[in-house]
Design an enzyme around this catalytic site. Structure first.
Site, PDB file in Angstrom:
ATOM      1  N   SER A   1     -11.278  -6.465  -5.213  1.00 48.04           N
ATOM      2  CA  SER A   1     -10.012  -5.965  -5.748  1.00 48.04           C
ATOM      3  C   SER A   1      -9.720  -6.575  -7.107  1.00 48.04           C
ATOM      4  O   SER A   1      -9.304  -5.872  -8.052  1.00 48.04           O
ATOM      5  CB  SER A   1      -8.873  -6.272  -4.776  1.00 48.04           C
ATOM      6  OG  SER A   1      -9.034  -5.598  -3.550  1.00 48.04           O
TER       7      SER A   1
ATOM      8  N   HIS B   1      -2.341  -7.260  -7.547  1.00 47.42           N
ATOM      9  CA  HIS B   1      -2.993  -7.068  -6.250  1.00 47.42           C
ATOM     10  C   HIS B   1      -1.963  -6.846  -5.149  1.00 47.42           C
ATOM     11  O   HIS B   1      -2.112  -5.953  -4.299  1.00 47.42           O
ATOM     12  CB  HIS B   1      -3.854  -8.290  -5.943  1.00 47.42           C
ATOM     13  CG  HIS B   1      -4.646  -8.188  -4.687  1.00 47.42           C
ATOM     14  ND1 HIS B   1      -4.476  -9.061  -3.631  1.00 47.42           N
ATOM     15  CD2 HIS B   1      -5.595  -7.309  -4.293  1.00 47.42           C
ATOM     16  CE1 HIS B   1      -5.305  -8.731  -2.651  1.00 47.42           C
ATOM     17  NE2 HIS B   1      -5.997  -7.678  -3.022  1.00 47.42           N
TER      18      HIS B   1
END
Length: 206
Positions: free
Chosen positions: A11, A37
């Site tokens: 990510s 995130h």
């Protein structure tokens, strides 16, 4: 690598490939990347605002065991505990304290405002994480301006359309070590994420 850590790693790689965080120091990038995130919102690359030196001030406060005061329970439970044990930082929220409830009714204040008053009287130089209540951030700023408290660090990211943006704009005008964001976005997960980011920076520097 642990599967969860691998997902986080992947990510962060996607975030880095799609944003420009070069205006931040490497320590500040930890915070900004984690905010993106947490929210799934690449716009936080532009919205995140970090006072120069704030991350270092927050990490130093954590290292000396300073308490972390949260405006609501959702922020408190969102703070990762695995890094806290070494330094013994208590994570506290006073929004439901009986004395806070009684005082809020008596003085016609919100519970969030009263919880800040309660905290300032007991922990004037703690770290503060505010993600839900703009009134809490406004009260913190009022108390700081009056000399009633000197927060070591403020994660000030309340969400909403009433006083949220105003409170964050006022925070940005101060020299209180802080991380905040532009506009109405934010929330309890964001405030917790900022503290978690400080804890990561602290762990990396051990």
């Amino acid at each position: 690598m642990d599967k969860g850590l691998q997902i986080e790693h992947d990510s962060f790689a996607i975030i880095d490939a799609n944003t420009d965080l070069s205006r931040f120091t490497s320590e500040e990038q930890v915070i900004a990347r984690k905010l993106i995130h947490t929210t799934g919102d690449l716009e936080f690359a532009q919205l995140t605002s970090i006072l120069p030196g704030a991350v270092e001030a927050g990490v130093a406060a954590l290292r000396r065991g300073a308490p972390i005061i949260c405006d609501v329970e959702m922020v408190r439970v969102g703070i990762t505990t695995r890094y806290l044990q070494h330094y013994g930082n208590p994570v506290l929220c006073f929004i439901s304290e009986p004395e806070v409830l009684e005082r809020a009714r008596a003085e016609n204040l919100t519970r969030a405002e009263t919880a800040m008053l309660y905290a300032a009287e007991r922990y004037p130089d703690a770290l503060y994480a505010i993600g839900n209540a703009p009134t809490a951030l406004l009260k913190l700023l009022e108390l700081t301006a009056a000399g009633a408290m000197q927060p070591a660090f403020v994660a000030g990211l309340p969400v909403g359309f009433v006083k949220a943006e105003e409170s964050k704009d006022l925070l940005r005008q101060t020299t209180i070590p802080h991380v905040t964001n532009l506009g109405p976005k934010g929330g309890s997960p964001c405030a917790a994420t900022v503290i978690n980011g400080l804890l990561v920076v602290l762990a990396q520097g051990q």
